[in-house]
Scaffold this motif. Structure first.
Motif, mmCIF file in Angstrom:
data_model
loop_
_atom_site.group_PDB
_atom_site.id
_atom_site.type_symbol
_atom_site.label_atom_id
_atom_site.label_comp_id
_atom_site.label_asym_id
_atom_site.label_seq_id
_atom_site.Cartn_x
_atom_site.Cartn_y
_atom_site.Cartn_z
ATOM 1 N N VAL A 8 0.876 -1.170 0.000
ATOM 2 C CA VAL A 8 0.000 0.000 0.000
ATOM 3 C C VAL A 8 0.910 1.215 0.000
ATOM 4 O O VAL A 8 1.780 1.348 0.859
ATOM 5 N N GLY A 9 0.711 2.079 -0.983
ATOM 6 C CA GLY A 9 1.542 3.270 -1.070
ATOM 7 C C GLY A 9 0.987 4.252 -2.074
ATOM 8 O O GLY A 9 -0.088 4.048 -2.646
ATOM 9 N N ARG A 10 1.748 5.311 -2.299
ATOM 10 C CA ARG A 10 1.342 6.343 -3.247
ATOM 11 C C ARG A 10 2.199 6.270 -4.494
ATOM 12 O O ARG A 10 3.403 6.036 -4.426
ATOM 13 N N MET A 11 1.543 6.506 -5.626
ATOM 14 C CA MET A 11 2.253 6.514 -6.898
ATOM 15 C C MET A 11 3.129 7.761 -6.969
ATOM 16 O O MET A 11 2.666 8.867 -6.693
ATOM 17 N N THR A 12 4.393 7.591 -7.348
ATOM 18 C CA THR A 12 5.315 8.722 -7.414
ATOM 19 C C THR A 12 5.208 9.471 -8.736
ATOM 20 O O THR A 12 5.715 10.583 -8.857
ATOM 21 N N ARG A 13 4.577 8.863 -9.712
ATOM 22 C CA ARG A 13 4.390 9.479 -11.031
ATOM 23 C C ARG A 13 3.248 8.743 -11.713
ATOM 24 O O ARG A 13 2.826 7.681 -11.258
ATOM 25 N N GLN A 56 -5.465 -5.805 -19.091
ATOM 26 C CA GLN A 56 -6.562 -4.877 -18.792
ATOM 27 C C GLN A 56 -6.291 -4.083 -17.518
ATOM 28 O O GLN A 56 -6.605 -2.900 -17.438
ATOM 29 N N GLN A 57 -5.690 -4.737 -16.527
ATOM 30 C CA GLN A 57 -5.362 -4.039 -15.275
ATOM 31 C C GLN A 57 -4.406 -2.870 -15.554
ATOM 32 O O GLN A 57 -4.515 -1.813 -14.943
ATOM 33 N N ALA A 58 -3.476 -3.055 -16.494
ATOM 34 C CA ALA A 58 -2.517 -1.994 -16.838
ATOM 35 C C ALA A 58 -3.239 -0.803 -17.455
ATOM 36 O O ALA A 58 -2.959 0.352 -17.111
ATOM 37 N N GLU A 59 -4.166 -1.067 -18.366
ATOM 38 C CA GLU A 59 -4.904 0.027 -19.005
ATOM 39 C C GLU A 59 -5.776 0.759 -17.998
ATOM 40 O O GLU A 59 -5.842 1.988 -17.996
ATOM 41 N N THR A 60 -6.426 0.011 -17.120
ATOM 42 C CA THR A 60 -7.284 0.625 -16.104
ATOM 43 C C THR A 60 -6.462 1.497 -15.162
ATOM 44 O O THR A 60 -6.839 2.636 -14.868
ATOM 45 N N LEU A 61 -5.336 0.974 -14.699
ATOM 46 C CA LEU A 61 -4.481 1.746 -13.796
ATOM 47 C C LEU A 61 -3.986 3.018 -14.471
ATOM 48 O O LEU A 61 -4.031 4.093 -13.882
ATOM 49 N N GLY A 72 -3.454 0.014 -3.443
ATOM 50 C CA GLY A 72 -3.002 -1.263 -2.918
ATOM 51 C C GLY A 72 -2.680 -2.167 -4.084
ATOM 52 O O GLY A 72 -3.397 -2.167 -5.089
ATOM 53 N N VAL A 73 -1.616 -2.936 -3.969
ATOM 54 C CA VAL A 73 -1.159 -3.819 -5.037
ATOM 55 C C VAL A 73 -0.923 -5.200 -4.459
ATOM 56 O O VAL A 73 -0.341 -5.327 -3.377
ATOM 57 N N VAL A 90 22.931 -6.067 -15.977
ATOM 58 C CA VAL A 90 22.110 -5.253 -15.093
ATOM 59 C C VAL A 90 21.038 -6.158 -14.487
ATOM 60 O O VAL A 90 20.341 -6.874 -15.208
ATOM 61 N N TYR A 91 20.922 -6.132 -13.156
ATOM 62 C CA TYR A 91 19.913 -6.924 -12.448
ATOM 63 C C TYR A 91 18.778 -6.021 -12.007
ATOM 64 O O TYR A 91 19.008 -4.928 -11.489
ATOM 65 N N VAL A 92 17.569 -6.493 -12.198
ATOM 66 C CA VAL A 92 16.371 -5.718 -11.863
ATOM 67 C C VAL A 92 15.484 -6.566 -10.955
ATOM 68 O O VAL A 92 15.217 -7.727 -11.254
ATOM 69 N N THR A 93 15.045 -5.973 -9.855
ATOM 70 C CA THR A 93 14.047 -6.598 -8.982
ATOM 71 C C THR A 93 12.823 -5.708 -8.991
ATOM 72 O O THR A 93 12.927 -4.496 -8.782
ATOM 73 N N GLU A 94 11.670 -6.297 -9.250
ATOM 74 C CA GLU A 94 10.433 -5.518 -9.344
ATOM 75 C C GLU A 94 9.261 -6.365 -8.873
ATOM 76 O O GLU A 94 9.373 -7.585 -8.745
ATOM 77 N N VAL A 95 8.154 -5.695 -8.610
ATOM 78 C CA VAL A 95 6.914 -6.385 -8.253
ATOM 79 C C VAL A 95 6.072 -6.501 -9.516
ATOM 80 O O VAL A 95 5.832 -5.506 -10.201
ATOM 81 N N VAL A 96 5.661 -7.722 -9.824
ATOM 82 C CA VAL A 96 4.727 -7.937 -10.924
ATOM 83 C C VAL A 96 3.347 -8.031 -10.287
ATOM 84 O O VAL A 96 3.043 -8.995 -9.571
ATOM 85 N N ALA A 97 2.526 -7.014 -10.518
ATOM 86 C CA ALA A 97 1.218 -6.917 -9.860
ATOM 87 C C ALA A 97 0.188 -7.762 -10.597
ATOM 88 O O ALA A 97 0.133 -7.765 -11.830
ATOM 89 N N ASP A 98 -0.605 -8.484 -9.838
ATOM 90 C CA ASP A 98 -1.744 -9.210 -10.392
ATOM 91 C C ASP A 98 -2.979 -8.317 -10.383
ATOM 92 O O ASP A 98 -3.742 -8.295 -11.340
ATOM 93 N N THR A 99 -3.158 -7.608 -9.269
ATOM 94 C CA THR A 99 -4.319 -6.723 -9.135
ATOM 95 C C THR A 99 -3.901 -5.452 -8.403
ATOM 96 O O THR A 99 -2.873 -5.416 -7.728
ATOM 97 N N PHE A 100 -4.730 -4.425 -8.550
ATOM 98 C CA PHE A 100 -4.528 -3.200 -7.783
ATOM 99 C C PHE A 100 -5.889 -2.705 -7.352
ATOM 100 O O PHE A 100 -6.919 -3.078 -7.910
ATOM 101 N N GLU A 101 -5.883 -1.861 -6.335
ATOM 102 C CA GLU A 101 -7.123 -1.296 -5.795
ATOM 103 C C GLU A 101 -6.887 0.171 -5.475
ATOM 104 O O GLU A 101 -5.910 0.514 -4.811
ATOM 105 N N MET A 102 -7.764 1.031 -5.958
ATOM 106 C CA MET A 102 -7.719 2.443 -5.575
ATOM 107 C C MET A 102 -8.251 2.526 -4.142
ATOM 108 O O MET A 102 -9.347 2.054 -3.868
ATOM 109 N N LEU A 103 -7.476 3.124 -3.246
ATOM 110 C CA LEU A 103 -7.850 3.142 -1.836
ATOM 111 C C LEU A 103 -8.471 4.448 -1.375
ATOM 112 O O LEU A 103 -8.879 4.544 -0.224
#
Length: 156
Positions: A8-13, A56-61, A72-73, A90-103
């Motif tokens: 749970v956090g705020r989008m920086t951009r 679809q989740q990407a377009e909605t977000l 929330g992710v 180059v190594y990258v660690t990231e979260v691959v979101a399945d769902t998100f929720e506007m809080l």
């Protein structure tokens, strides 16, 4: 094996929405998640976590969640690597979101946070004191009178 993430956090951009050559939507963004403790100088710190969401989740977000939005992710952590133009790995660690929720709604964010939100430029400026007061001294039901219930009416 278990690889589950809940953030749970705020989008920086605003999310960056792109499409793969096979026309699959993918959005990337960074989520600022506050730590539960303060630093040695008494300031609250945050982690800035890269998130990827697909289809679809990407377009909605990308259409609804803008910079400063509290979301929330749920998803999983993924690590990958690639060789950059200089030939370095180059190594990258990231979260691959399945769902998100506007809080929170945009109007709630504007009204409660004390921050200013400019719809045309999509800029959010956070207030200086954004920590809620969870003091036990406050009545969560407002300034109401105590309930008048006899002991005979209680089920225990």
């Amino acid at each position: 094996m278990i690889n589950n993430v809940v953030l749970v956090g705020r989008m920086t951009r605003d999310a960056e929405l792109r499409y793969t050559p096979s026309n699959v939507a993918v959005a990337t963004f960074t989520l600022a998640v506050n730590r539960t403790f303060k630093s040695q100088n008494g300031e609250r710190e945050a982690d800035f976590i890269n998130v990827v969401i697909w289809r679809q989740q990407a377009e909605t977000l990308a259409n609804w969640a803008k910079k400063g939005a509290l979301i929330g992710v749920t998803g999983r952590i993924q690590t990958r690597s690639y060789d950059n133009q200089q030939g370095q790995r180059v190594y990258v660690t990231e979260v691959v979101a399945d769902t998100f929720e506007m809080l929170e709604s945009r109007s709630v964010r504007e009204r409660q946070s004390g921050g200013s939100y400019n719809q045309q430029s999509q800029n959010y400026s956070a207030p200086t004191n954004s920590v809620p007061n969870f003091s036990r001294d406050e009545n969560p039901f407002g300034a109401t009178n105590p309930l008048d219930i006899s002991d005979d009416d209680l089920p225990f």
